[in-house]
Design a protein around this motif. Structure first.
Motif, short mmCIF file in Angstrom:
data_model
loop_
_atom_site.label_atom_id
_atom_site.label_comp_id
_atom_site.label_asym_id
_atom_site.label_seq_id
_atom_site.Cartn_x
_atom_site.Cartn_y
_atom_site.Cartn_z
N LEU A 108 0.83 -1.20 0.00
CA LEU A 108 0.00 0.00 0.00
C LEU A 108 0.87 1.25 0.00
O LEU A 108 0.58 2.22 -0.72
N SER A 109 1.96 1.24 0.76
CA SER A 109 2.84 2.41 0.78
C SER A 109 3.48 2.63 -0.59
O SER A 109 3.63 3.77 -1.03
N LEU A 110 3.82 1.56 -1.30
CA LEU A 110 4.36 1.69 -2.65
C LEU A 110 3.33 2.26 -3.62
O LEU A 110 3.63 3.12 -4.44
N LEU A 111 2.10 1.79 -3.50
CA LEU A 111 1.03 2.29 -4.36
C LEU A 111 0.75 3.76 -4.09
O LEU A 111 0.55 4.55 -5.03
N LEU A 112 0.72 4.14 -2.84
CA LEU A 112 0.50 5.55 -2.48
C LEU A 112 1.64 6.41 -3.02
O LEU A 112 1.41 7.48 -3.60
N ASP A 113 2.87 5.94 -2.85
CA ASP A 113 4.03 6.67 -3.34
C ASP A 113 3.95 6.83 -4.86
O ASP A 113 4.16 7.93 -5.40
N ALA A 114 3.63 5.75 -5.56
CA ALA A 114 3.55 5.80 -7.02
C ALA A 114 2.43 6.74 -7.50
O ALA A 114 2.52 7.31 -8.57
#
Length: 174
Positions: A108-114
């Motif tokens: 989820l943190s990767l998706l938010l960052d992207a």
């Protein structure tokens, strides 16, 4: 995808902008696809905005034996508590279920960052305290792993690249 993951960074300072509940739900649906032995889905997320963050501020103070509420939960407009919800299973031990919950949080943190949001994963010794259990209304089979702090990326971005990972230090060939 490789570039997005390689350029990910933590944003300890964010603006007051945040993804909507609908945007978040779409990313959670994708993050929930992490490897999950027996498809137990041993996790849940608690979305905290506005005054809901004050409950956390008071719980941190109580756990720390401070008189005044902590200002930490007010450092981002959206906090996402990451909870492992242990499922009874003779095949999947608790540690593996915690790994799934952690995998969901990281994905989820990767998706938010992207998607252009600033994210910071905060933990602390008090995540397993009684005041935290009460503030998050955790069931007996649940443990708090920490929070994703989410907000807008500030105009002035950090300068310089992150220190690169030297892969050969972490790969063992048998």
């Amino acid at each position: 995808m490789l570039e997005a993951v390689a350029s990910r960074r933590s944003w300890s300072s964010v603006t007051d902008d945040a993804p909507t509940h609908e945007e978040l739900a779409r990313m959670v649906a994708a993050a929930g696809r992490v490897a999950d032995h027996s498809s137990l889905r041993p996790w849940r997320l608690i979305e905290m905005r506005g005054d809901a963050r004050l409950r956390l501020a008071k719980a941190i103070a109580k756990a720390s034996k401070d008189r005044k509420p902590s200002d930490k939960p007010l450092r981002a407009p959206l906090l996402i508590a990451v909870v492992v919800t242990e499922q009874k299973s003779h095949k999947v031990p608790r540690w593996e279920q915690e790994a799934v919950a952690s995998g969901v949080a990281h994905t989820l943190s990767l998706l938010l960052d992207a998607a252009g949001w600033g994210v910071f994963w905060r933990t602390g010794w008090y995540t397993r305290s009684k005041p935290m259990r009460k503030a998050h209304r955790l069931a007996k089979n649940e443990e708090l792993l920490g929070w994703l702090y989410v907000g807008g990326v500030p105009e002035r971005k950090r300068s310089g690249p992150r220190r690169p990972v030297e892969p050969e230090r972490f790969i063992t060939v048998l």
